[in-house]
Write an enzyme that holds these catalytic residues in place. Structure first.
Site, PDB file in Angstrom:
ATOM      1  N   ILE A 231      -6.092 -15.439   3.537  1.00  0.00           N
ATOM      2  CA  ILE A 231      -7.434 -15.423   4.114  1.00  0.00           C
ATOM      3  C   ILE A 231      -8.019 -14.047   3.881  1.00  0.00           C
ATOM      4  O   ILE A 231      -7.426 -13.036   4.263  1.00  0.00           O
ATOM      5  CB  ILE A 231      -7.404 -15.749   5.628  1.00  0.00           C
ATOM      6  CG1 ILE A 231      -6.811 -17.139   5.862  1.00  0.00           C
ATOM      7  CG2 ILE A 231      -8.812 -15.675   6.206  1.00  0.00           C
ATOM      8  CD1 ILE A 231      -5.305 -17.173   5.948  1.00  0.00           C
TER       9      ILE A 231
ATOM     10  N   ASN B 249      -1.584 -19.957  -2.109  1.00  0.00           N
ATOM     11  CA  ASN B 249      -0.526 -18.989  -2.428  1.00  0.00           C
ATOM     12  C   ASN B 249       0.090 -19.328  -3.782  1.00  0.00           C
ATOM     13  O   ASN B 249       0.460 -20.477  -4.041  1.00  0.00           O
ATOM     14  CB  ASN B 249       0.560 -19.031  -1.358  1.00  0.00           C
ATOM     15  CG  ASN B 249       1.704 -18.090  -1.673  1.00  0.00           C
ATOM     16  OD1 ASN B 249       1.532 -16.880  -1.711  1.00  0.00           O
ATOM     17  ND2 ASN B 249       2.891 -18.653  -1.911  1.00  0.00           N
ATOM     18  N   ILE B 250       0.158 -18.339  -4.654  1.00  0.00           N
ATOM     19  CA  ILE B 250       0.800 -18.502  -5.954  1.00  0.00           C
ATOM     20  C   ILE B 250       2.093 -17.696  -5.946  1.00  0.00           C
ATOM     21  O   ILE B 250       2.071 -16.478  -5.740  1.00  0.00           O
ATOM     22  CB  ILE B 250      -0.099 -18.006  -7.104  1.00  0.00           C
ATOM     23  CG1 ILE B 250      -1.419 -18.784  -7.142  1.00  0.00           C
ATOM     24  CG2 ILE B 250       0.633 -18.114  -8.446  1.00  0.00           C
ATOM     25  CD1 ILE B 250      -1.288 -20.233  -7.482  1.00  0.00           C
ATOM     26  N   ASN B 251       3.210 -18.377  -6.151  1.00  0.00           N
ATOM     27  CA  ASN B 251       4.486 -17.675  -6.241  1.00  0.00           C
ATOM     28  C   ASN B 251       4.618 -17.092  -7.638  1.00  0.00           C
ATOM     29  O   ASN B 251       4.855 -17.824  -8.610  1.00  0.00           O
ATOM     30  CB  ASN B 251       5.648 -18.639  -5.954  1.00  0.00           C
ATOM     31  CG  ASN B 251       5.705 -19.043  -4.499  1.00  0.00           C
ATOM     32  OD1 ASN B 251       5.532 -18.211  -3.617  1.00  0.00           O
ATOM     33  ND2 ASN B 251       5.924 -20.324  -4.254  1.00  0.00           N
TER      34      ASN B 251
ATOM     35  N   SER C 200      -2.778   6.084  -8.368  1.00  0.00           N
ATOM     36  CA  SER C 200      -3.312   4.726  -8.309  1.00  0.00           C
ATOM     37  C   SER C 200      -3.026   3.994  -9.610  1.00  0.00           C
ATOM     38  O   SER C 200      -2.859   4.599 -10.673  1.00  0.00           O
ATOM     39  CB  SER C 200      -4.820   4.754  -8.058  1.00  0.00           C
ATOM     40  OG  SER C 200      -5.119   5.300  -6.788  1.00  0.00           O
TER      41      SER C 200
ATOM     42  N   GLU D  99     -13.136   0.860   3.706  1.00  0.00           N
ATOM     43  CA  GLU D  99     -12.380   1.597   2.697  1.00  0.00           C
ATOM     44  C   GLU D  99     -12.802   3.066   2.619  1.00  0.00           C
ATOM     45  O   GLU D  99     -12.551   3.739   1.625  1.00  0.00           O
ATOM     46  CB  GLU D  99     -12.561   0.922   1.331  1.00  0.00           C
ATOM     47  CG  GLU D  99     -12.019  -0.488   1.297  1.00  0.00           C
ATOM     48  CD  GLU D  99     -12.249  -1.160  -0.042  1.00  0.00           C
ATOM     49  OE1 GLU D  99     -11.462  -0.906  -0.969  1.00  0.00           O
ATOM     50  OE2 GLU D  99     -13.212  -1.933  -0.150  1.00  0.00           O
TER      51      GLU D  99
ATOM     52  N   ARG E 289       4.676 -13.067 -10.097  1.00  0.00           N
ATOM     53  CA  ARG E 289       4.655 -11.607 -10.185  1.00  0.00           C
ATOM     54  C   ARG E 289       3.206 -11.117 -10.108  1.00  0.00           C
ATOM     55  O   ARG E 289       2.280 -11.787 -10.600  1.00  0.00           O
ATOM     56  CB  ARG E 289       5.293 -11.178 -11.503  1.00  0.00           C
ATOM     57  CG  ARG E 289       6.741 -11.582 -11.640  1.00  0.00           C
ATOM     58  CD  ARG E 289       7.219 -11.580 -13.085  1.00  0.00           C
ATOM     59  NE  ARG E 289       7.169 -10.234 -13.679  1.00  0.00           N
ATOM     60  CZ  ARG E 289       7.447  -9.997 -14.967  1.00  0.00           C
ATOM     61  NH1 ARG E 289       7.743 -10.993 -15.790  1.00  0.00           N
ATOM     62  NH2 ARG E 289       7.393  -8.768 -15.432  1.00  0.00           N
TER      63      ARG E 289
ATOM     64  N   GLU F  24      -8.435 -11.369  -9.083  1.00  0.00           N
ATOM     65  CA  GLU F  24      -9.747 -10.765  -8.837  1.00  0.00           C
ATOM     66  C   GLU F  24      -9.962  -9.575  -9.757  1.00  0.00           C
ATOM     67  O   GLU F  24      -9.050  -9.108 -10.435  1.00  0.00           O
ATOM     68  CB  GLU F  24      -9.877 -10.327  -7.381  1.00  0.00           C
ATOM     69  CG  GLU F  24      -8.895  -9.241  -6.959  1.00  0.00           C
ATOM     70  CD  GLU F  24      -9.010  -8.885  -5.482  1.00  0.00           C
ATOM     71  OE1 GLU F  24      -9.417  -9.761  -4.702  1.00  0.00           O
ATOM     72  OE2 GLU F  24      -8.699  -7.745  -5.138  1.00  0.00           O
TER      73      GLU F  24
ATOM     74  N   SER G 255      -9.158  -3.275  -1.117  1.00  0.00           N
ATOM     75  CA  SER G 255      -8.002  -2.540  -0.600  1.00  0.00           C
ATOM     76  C   SER G 255      -7.199  -3.351   0.414  1.00  0.00           C
ATOM     77  O   SER G 255      -6.524  -2.801   1.276  1.00  0.00           O
ATOM     78  CB  SER G 255      -8.430  -1.205   0.018  1.00  0.00           C
ATOM     79  OG  SER G 255      -8.918  -0.343  -0.976  1.00  0.00           O
ATOM     80  N   SER G 256      -7.312  -4.689   0.330  1.00  0.00           N
ATOM     81  CA  SER G 256      -6.570  -5.610   1.207  1.00  0.00           C
ATOM     82  C   SER G 256      -6.949  -5.465   2.676  1.00  0.00           C
ATOM     83  O   SER G 256      -6.215  -5.917   3.560  1.00  0.00           O
ATOM     84  CB  SER G 256      -5.054  -5.435   1.033  1.00  0.00           C
ATOM     85  OG  SER G 256      -4.672  -5.723  -0.295  1.00  0.00           O
TER      86      SER G 256
ATOM     87  N   ASN H 131     -11.736  -5.597  -9.667  1.00  0.00           N
ATOM     88  CA  ASN H 131     -12.166  -4.515  -8.794  1.00  0.00           C
ATOM     89  C   ASN H 131     -12.938  -3.525  -9.656  1.00  0.00           C
ATOM     90  O   ASN H 131     -12.362  -2.891 -10.538  1.00  0.00           O
ATOM     91  CB  ASN H 131     -10.942  -3.851  -8.153  1.00  0.00           C
ATOM     92  CG  ASN H 131     -11.301  -2.876  -7.058  1.00  0.00           C
ATOM     93  OD1 ASN H 131     -12.243  -2.104  -7.191  1.00  0.00           O
ATOM     94  ND2 ASN H 131     -10.540  -2.894  -5.988  1.00  0.00           N
TER      95      ASN H 131
END
EC number: 6.3.2.4
Length: 364
Positions: free
Chosen positions: A185, A224-226, A326, A17, A228, A315, A192-193, A317
């Site tokens: 994963i 996976n959560i569907n 941002s 990052e 928003r 999560e 930052s993915s 951050n």
């Protein structure tokens, strides 16, 4: 007239990052009121060397230093913490400062390591301490304390790189049985993915694990959560406050690195269109997550909200992206705290926390 506070803005770093840190630090430097603060900078190269006086904009393409940017180190002297140049060059104000603003993301900046250096050197700094930073960075341990706090989360499978290397087929079978597809994963200790993938089948899963394993020895595989994607900013020390929630409409399949920093078609809805009851629940849960990891100063808490109004904490951050566009500062702006005031508050919170920590006995 009171003496101007000396602010040391620290940026760059060795993590994946690094470039995000440059963007965040440049925004902070642009906003700092030079009539109130004396500002100095130190850039940490990707190789881990610290250089005095560099500017983030000069490092956008590569680490560029000149003879005017000496390599420095922090003197570990609790009675007189300061920076010194390795070549003996004299530094402004003898390398002294009032507080460090570590605008660092990822390992060796946001994971408790540099915070430990500051603590041992008796240095005031902005943001979470060692425990809050380390728990906030490690997605596996973060989820453990979230579970203890009773916060709802998606199903998770934690995997060590060595375990996968020893018997990859058994690991893949367990993930398919316990988590299923699609799944995410992630390297356990990165933000930052970076290194994150979404797998839809076994081949995807195998490639995604191998990618994430390049960045960390520990991986987290999540259901996976569907729903928003909702984010809430938190500000404070022992009495934190939550901002209005915001919603992300990602340009890509999920809010990956490209969608966050390069693809301008991602959209942020601030404030998020939510019922008052749901908004209040999200704010309370954000504060609870902040307190669960013992964060300080600032954090952004990310959620999923399903169509039947179930909330899942994704999560926290503890040093979120800090450019003026941002999510963290934009949420506070929408909550009545503009960017410049937000920086002032964070500096005050860092000094407050330092004073509180020093008001204790550490030996008999």
């Amino acid at each position: 007239m009171s003496k101007m506070k000396s602010i040391m803005v620290l940026f760059g770093g060795q993590s994946g990052e690094h470039e995000v840190s440059l963007e965040s630090a440049q925004s902070v430097l642009n906003a700092l009121d030079r009539t109130r603060y004396e500002v100095q900078t130190i850039g940490i190269s990707k190789g881990g060397k610290w250089f005095w006086g560099v500017e983030p904009k000069d490092w956008k393409t590569s680490d560029v230093v000149s003879n005017d940017n000496p390599q420095v180190t922090l003197v570990h002297d609790p009675s007189d913490p300061r920076f010194v140049a390795l070549d003996g060059k004299e530094l402004p104000n003898q390398g002294k400062f009032d507080i460090i603003f570590p605008v660092l993301h990822g390992p060796f900046g946001e994971d408790g390591t540099i915070q430990g250096l500051f603590e041992m050197s008796n240095v005031p700094y902005v943001g979470s301490g060692v425990l809050g930073a380390s728990l906030g960075m490690d997605k596996d341990r973060m989820k453990a304390v979230f579970a203890e706090a009773g916060l709802p989360m998606a199903r998770t499978f934690t995997l060590l790189r060595t375990q996968y290397n020893d018997d990859s087929d058994q690991i893949l079978n367990r993930i398919e049985l316990e988590i299923g597809y699609p799944c995410f994963i992630k390297p356990a200790n990165l933000g930052s993915s970076v290194g994150i993938s979404k797998a839809y089948n076994r081949e995807d899963l195998r490639k995604s694990i191998e990618l994430a394993a390049l960045y960390d020895r520990k991986l987290v595989i999540e259901e996976n959560i569907n729903g928003r994607e909702i984010e809430v900013s938190v500000l404070g020390n022992e009495s934190p406050q939550a901002s209005v929630p915001g919603e992300i409409l990602p340009a890509n399949d999920f809010y990956d690195y490209e969608a966050k920093y390069h693809d301008t078609s991602s959209r942020l809805l601030i404030p998020a269109p939510l019922e008052t009851e749901t908004m209040n629940k999200l704010q309370k849960m954000a504060v609870k997550a902040f307190q669960a990891v013992e964060a300080s100063g600032l954090s952004r808490v990310d959620f999923f909200l399903t169509s039947d109004q179930k909330i899942y904490v994704n999560e926290i951050n503890t040093m979120p992206g800090f450019t003026q566009i941002s999510m963290y500062p934009k949420l506070w702006e929408a909550s009545g705290i503009p960017y410049l005031e937000l920086i002032d508050r964070l500096i005050s919170l860092g000094l407050e926390r330092f004073k509180d920590l020093r008001n204790r006995r550490i030996s008999r």
